[in-house]
Write a protein that holds these residues in place. Structure first.
Motif, mmCIF file in Angstrom:
data_model
loop_
_atom_site.group_PDB
_atom_site.id
_atom_site.type_symbol
_atom_site.label_atom_id
_atom_site.label_comp_id
_atom_site.label_asym_id
_atom_site.label_seq_id
_atom_site.Cartn_x
_atom_site.Cartn_y
_atom_site.Cartn_z
ATOM 1 N N ARG A 1 34.546 35.619 36.203
ATOM 2 C CA ARG A 1 34.532 36.485 37.245
ATOM 3 C C ARG A 1 33.662 35.851 38.427
ATOM 4 N NH1 ARG A 1 30.400 41.386 37.178
ATOM 5 N NH2 ARG A 1 29.185 39.774 37.781
ATOM 6 N N PRO B 1 43.538 49.897 41.356
ATOM 7 C CA PRO B 1 43.336 48.915 40.463
ATOM 8 C C PRO B 1 43.589 49.118 39.083
ATOM 9 C CG PRO B 1 41.577 48.832 42.150
ATOM 10 C CD PRO B 1 42.184 50.084 42.344
ATOM 11 N N LEU C 1 44.962 39.713 33.431
ATOM 12 C CA LEU C 1 44.658 40.240 34.682
ATOM 13 C C LEU C 1 43.293 39.452 35.361
ATOM 14 C CD1 LEU C 1 45.127 43.944 34.203
ATOM 15 C CD2 LEU C 1 46.383 42.619 35.499
ATOM 16 N N ALA D 1 46.633 39.273 42.507
ATOM 17 C CA ALA D 1 46.360 40.624 42.562
ATOM 18 C C ALA D 1 46.933 41.414 41.727
ATOM 19 C CB ALA D 1 46.521 41.109 44.091
ATOM 20 N N HIS D 2 46.481 42.708 41.439
ATOM 21 C CA HIS D 2 47.193 43.848 40.506
ATOM 22 C C HIS D 2 46.899 45.223 41.214
ATOM 23 C CE1 HIS D 2 43.442 45.040 38.625
ATOM 24 N NE2 HIS D 2 42.970 43.747 38.618
ATOM 25 N N THR E 1 43.605 37.321 38.886
ATOM 26 C CA THR E 1 42.657 37.608 39.793
ATOM 27 C C THR E 1 41.861 36.334 40.388
ATOM 28 O OG1 THR E 1 42.490 39.995 39.274
ATOM 29 C CG2 THR E 1 40.869 39.084 40.858
ATOM 30 N N GLU E 2 41.282 35.595 39.222
ATOM 31 C CA GLU E 2 40.542 34.426 39.694
ATOM 32 C C GLU E 2 41.186 33.271 40.311
ATOM 33 O OE1 GLU E 2 37.389 34.187 39.764
ATOM 34 O OE2 GLU E 2 37.229 36.316 39.465
ATOM 35 N N ALA F 1 51.096 42.982 38.352
ATOM 36 C CA ALA F 1 50.202 42.028 38.769
ATOM 37 C C ALA F 1 51.210 40.749 39.239
ATOM 38 C CB ALA F 1 49.497 41.090 37.371
#
Length: 282
Positions: A146, A248, A231, A240-241, A235-236, A261
């Motif tokens: 993250r 979200p 997911l 996007a999802h 994202t990283e 996603a």
């Protein structure tokens, strides 16, 4: 106060977890690849929902090693939850949770197809913190932390955006695992500019998005072990999802389905709007 090991992982120190994942696969999964006997394959909920001795042994191996790395943590694993559904509630608790799918793509594994992987994600209070996607037969390990980005075999991953004007390539819930109502919802994607195909290993589909080889997914089930690692990876990597109602995806469940996603936010919104619109003619 944050646990020192948890802080270590968030600072990018994922080597210990990587080693645990590799060791579990080396001990319990790869020796059984293309070596399974018939009695080592069991149907859980029908002919398309399989579990093997490798799934169970690898999850036990990971449960022991991961909780040793982070004392006080718990494991939500696909096979343990199948035996005791109450374990899924740990995703809503206070303890750090390892979310484990020991063999994602069990059908592929059983068929001798190398497109399977081991998925591990670390979460707390419903928030994904780190994830590992390991495809031993393909020699690929993707890691996401993250706020720190995503890598594949140590190299940065960026999902990018689809080429302007190109048809979107979308992997969807496999028909074998889809109810009539879910099939109907996914029919909304049968439109110009979108090409769909049934998904394989969910973890590898997410990896394909993160590396820019697939534009989006559209899934109609929400088990955390299938989606958590991927997911965070997407994202990283810059993707996007979103669920069909624009929220979200929540790993603890109670999501509006289907969800998507995608390589970027614009693509995720396009797929979401199609899913929300229903099939043409409705």
């Amino acid at each position: 106060m944050i646990d020192p090991f948890l802080e270590h992982v968030l600072d990018g120190g994922t080597t210990e977890v990587e080693e645990a994942v590799r060791k579990a696969a080396a001990a319990e999964i790869t020796p059984r690849f293309r070596q399974l006997s018939e009695h080592e394959i069991v149907e859980k909920n029908g002919p398309y929902d399989l579990v093997t001795v490798a799934d169970r042994a690898a999850e036990e191996h990971l449960t022991a090693s991961l909780t040793a790395l982070l004392p006080g943590s718990v494991v939500v694993g696909e096979e343990a939850v199948h035996a005791d559904p109450e374990l899924y509630g740990a995703l809503r608790g206070d303890a750090p949770v390892w979310i484990v799918d020991p063999v994602d793509g069990t059908r592929q594994f059983v068929q001798g197809d190398p497109a399977f992987c081991t998925l591990v994600a670390l979460a707390r209070h419903g928030e994904l913190l780190a994830s590992w996607t390991y495809a031993p037969a393909l020699g690929e390990l993707a890691v996401a932390v993250r706020g720190r980005g995503a890598t594949l075999n140590g190299r940065p991953l960026r999902s990018g955006s689809p080429a302007p004007g190109a048809a979107l390539e979308v992997a969807t819930s496999h028909p074998d695992y889809t109810t009539p109502d879910q099939k109907r919802a996914l029919l909304a994607l049968a439109t110009e500019g979108v090409r769909t195909r049934p998904c394989g290993s969910a973890g590898l589909e997410y990896l394909a998005i993160a590396r820019g080889a697939l534009d989006a997914t559209a899934f109609s089930w929400e088990y955390a072990w299938d989606h958590a690692a991927g997911l965070l990876l997407v994202t990283e990597a810059g993707g996007a999802h979103t669920t069909v109602v624009g929220e979200p995806f929540r790993i603890a469940g109670d999501n509006a389905l289907p969800f998507t996603a995608a390589r970027d936010a614009a693509t995720a919104e396009r797929i979401r709007a199609l899913l929300a619109s229903g099939p043409a003619g409705d």
